[in-house]
Design a protein around this motif. Structure first.
Motif, PDB file in Angstrom:
ATOM      1  N   THR A  20       0.847  -1.182   0.000  1.00 42.78           N
ATOM      2  CA  THR A  20       0.000   0.000   0.000  1.00 42.78           C
ATOM      3  C   THR A  20       0.886   1.237   0.000  1.00 42.78           C
ATOM      4  N   TYR A  21       0.355   2.310  -0.572  1.00 44.09           N
ATOM      5  CA  TYR A  21       1.096   3.556  -0.688  1.00 44.09           C
ATOM      6  C   TYR A  21       0.343   4.704  -0.037  1.00 44.09           C
ATOM      7  N   ASP A  22       1.099   5.572   0.608  1.00 40.81           N
ATOM      8  CA  ASP A  22       0.595   6.824   1.146  1.00 40.81           C
ATOM      9  C   ASP A  22       1.085   7.952   0.255  1.00 40.81           C
ATOM     10  N   ARG A  24       2.622  11.969   0.455  1.00 38.96           N
ATOM     11  CA  ARG A  24       3.197  13.022   1.293  1.00 38.96           C
ATOM     12  C   ARG A  24       3.420  14.256   0.448  1.00 38.96           C
ATOM     13  N   THR A  30       2.080  13.978   5.703  1.00 36.86           N
ATOM     14  CA  THR A  30       1.325  12.844   5.175  1.00 36.86           C
ATOM     15  C   THR A  30      -0.117  13.253   4.892  1.00 36.86           C
ATOM     16  N   ASP A  32      -3.838  12.005   4.683  1.00 41.81           N
ATOM     17  CA  ASP A  32      -4.548  10.909   5.333  1.00 41.81           C
ATOM     18  C   ASP A  32      -5.426  10.160   4.336  1.00 41.81           C
ATOM     19  N   GLU A  34      -5.202   6.455   1.328  1.00 44.32           N
ATOM     20  CA  GLU A  34      -4.449   5.352   0.733  1.00 44.32           C
ATOM     21  C   GLU A  34      -4.565   5.437  -0.783  1.00 44.32           C
ATOM     22  N   THR A  49      -6.967   8.152  -4.901  1.00 47.63           N
ATOM     23  CA  THR A  49      -7.043   7.589  -3.559  1.00 47.63           C
ATOM     24  C   THR A  49      -8.300   6.747  -3.383  1.00 47.63           C
ATOM     25  N   ARG A  68       3.822   2.292   2.346  1.00 47.22           N
ATOM     26  CA  ARG A  68       3.419   2.350   3.751  1.00 47.22           C
ATOM     27  C   ARG A  68       4.427   1.601   4.614  1.00 47.22           C
ATOM     28  N   GLY A  69       4.750   2.197   5.745  1.00 46.87           N
ATOM     29  CA  GLY A  69       5.690   1.599   6.675  1.00 46.87           C
ATOM     30  C   GLY A  69       7.070   2.220   6.587  1.00 46.87           C
TER      31      GLY A  69
END
Length: 70
Positions: A20-22, A24, A30, A32, A34, A49, A68-69
């Motif tokens: 998964t990708y966020d 920024r 960031t 909010d 996905e 998104t 993500r992470g």
């Protein structure tokens, strides 16, 4: 995702299974949400998104895709 150079106008690139990708901002804030996919519209790549919003990921004022992470 595939190489972005591979995307034709209107084509989508989906994240790899289990990734998964966020998003920024360039100031490292960031967003909010996905990322569901990336697509090309002319010369610009956009992230769509899960909420149905779109953000540019190339060009001036673009956002950064971050796995993500990280």
């Amino acid at each position: 995702m595939r190489e972005v150079e591979d995307l034709a106008d209107g084509e989508r690139a989906l994240p790899e299974p289990g990734v998964t990708y966020d998003l920024r901002t360039m100031e490292n804030r960031t967003v909010d949400t996905e990322v569901e996919c990336v697509f090309r519209d002319g010369d610009t790549l956009f992230a769509r998104t899960s909420a149905g919003e779109t953000y540019p990921v190339t060009g001036e004022g673009s956002y950064v895709l971050v796995p993500r992470g990280l």
